[in-house]
Design a protein around this motif. Structure first.
Motif, PDB file in Angstrom:
ATOM      1  N   LYS A  51       3.934  10.649  -6.744  1.00  0.00           N
ATOM      2  CA  LYS A  51       4.317   9.254  -6.960  1.00  0.00           C
ATOM      3  C   LYS A  51       5.542   8.910  -6.117  1.00  0.00           C
ATOM      4  N   ALA A 105       1.826   1.162  -1.382  1.00  0.00           N
ATOM      5  CA  ALA A 105       2.538   0.043  -0.766  1.00  0.00           C
ATOM      6  C   ALA A 105       3.780   0.511   0.008  1.00  0.00           C
ATOM      7  N   LYS A 127      -2.980   0.164   0.604  1.00  0.00           N
ATOM      8  CA  LYS A 127      -2.342  -0.902  -0.166  1.00  0.00           C
ATOM      9  C   LYS A 127      -1.409  -1.711   0.731  1.00  0.00           C
ATOM     10  N   ARG A 154      -2.133  -5.772  -3.696  1.00  0.00           N
ATOM     11  CA  ARG A 154      -1.473  -5.313  -4.928  1.00  0.00           C
ATOM     12  C   ARG A 154      -0.282  -6.190  -5.306  1.00  0.00           C
TER      13      ARG A 154
END
Ligand code: PEP
Ligand code: MN
Length: 245
Positions: A51, A105, A127, A154
């Motif tokens: 992440k 992103a 994204k 997104r």
């Protein structure tokens, strides 16, 4: 392992549904979600092991250990695994398990990562960056190869503060109509709160986008990331039921 080189394998004239938790947290968590998806005929799972977080103190992902759990998900439920990579080495590391790769992103303009992805064969979900223009987003797709990329809207930063980001369906539609790209939407991150996710998802689907990707967690309030916006299993089931009519 089956490689999704060809988009027709994925779209088949149907809208694409990808669901799963914000992050893979434990074997039990991911197996619970795999069962939920498979009971509701969703074949594509978002399964994020790394992440990229704005804050270094936030949960950074479970990492490589999660690949073993994802192998089980595939064996037991036959789901197609979509994994975000944040580093070039993860392209090789995910080869046997992740069918579709994903650029988040924050990495849309990580050009070395995009160049490395151009050498792989898998489909890549790209994204949109927080403030990227359509041209910048397309240029990033060109680094990988446009015909292998699914664009994912997104939400972008605007003056709006009531939601986390503003879902820009207009730009998503321009990409589809004028550039013939496959474009899906992520309603979870622009919503930032779970009660808005389903309405935004429906808006994207009825606008004619090629699909959606959204977050669902067995116990969203206690999720390690994005707790406020992940759907509960009950919300997920009722959304799936809604779509049948
Ligand atoms: C995510 O999908 O969990 C995520 C962090 O999304 P984005 O890269 O769009 O911020
Ligand atoms: Mn998330």
């Amino acid at each position: 392992m089956k490689k999704y080189k060809n988009f027709s394998d994925i779209f088949n004239s149907q809208q694409l549904f990808i669901a799963g938790p914000c992050a893979v947290e434990s074997e039990e968590q991911i197996m619970t979600i795999a069962k939920l998806l498979s009971e509701n005929n969703i074949k594509y799972m978002r399964a994020q092991l790394w992440k990229p977080r704005s804050n270094p103190k936030s949960f950074q992902g479970i990492g490589l250990i999660g690949l073993e759990w994802l192998k089980k998900v595939k064996q037991q439920y036959g789901l197609v695994i979509c994994t975000e990579i944040v580093d070039k080495d993860q392209i090789e590391a995910t080869k046997e398990v992740s069918d579709i790769l994903w650029v988040g992103a924050r990495n849309m303009q990580n050009f070395e990562l995009l160049k490395a992805l151009s050498k792989d064969e898998r489909v890549v979900i790209l994204k949109r960056g927080f403030i990227s223009t359509l041209d910048e987003w397309l240029a990033s797709a060109d680094y990988i190869g446009r015909d292998r990329v699914i664009m994912c809207e997104r939400g972008v930063r605007t003056g709006v503060e009531a939601t986390r980001f503003t879902l820009d369906l207009g730009t998503a539609l321009v990409l589809k109509k004028d550039y013939n790209m496959k474009v899906i939407a992520d309603p979870s991150h622009p919503a930032g709160r779970r009660d808005l996710v389903i309405p935004l998802a429906k808006a994207a689907l009825s606008a004619g986008l090629d699909g959606i990707v959204f977050e669902v967690h067995p116990d969203p309030d206690n999720a390690k990331s994005d707790a406020a916006q992940q759907l509960s299993p009950a919300m997920f089931r009722s959304f799936m039921q809604d779509l049948k009519y």
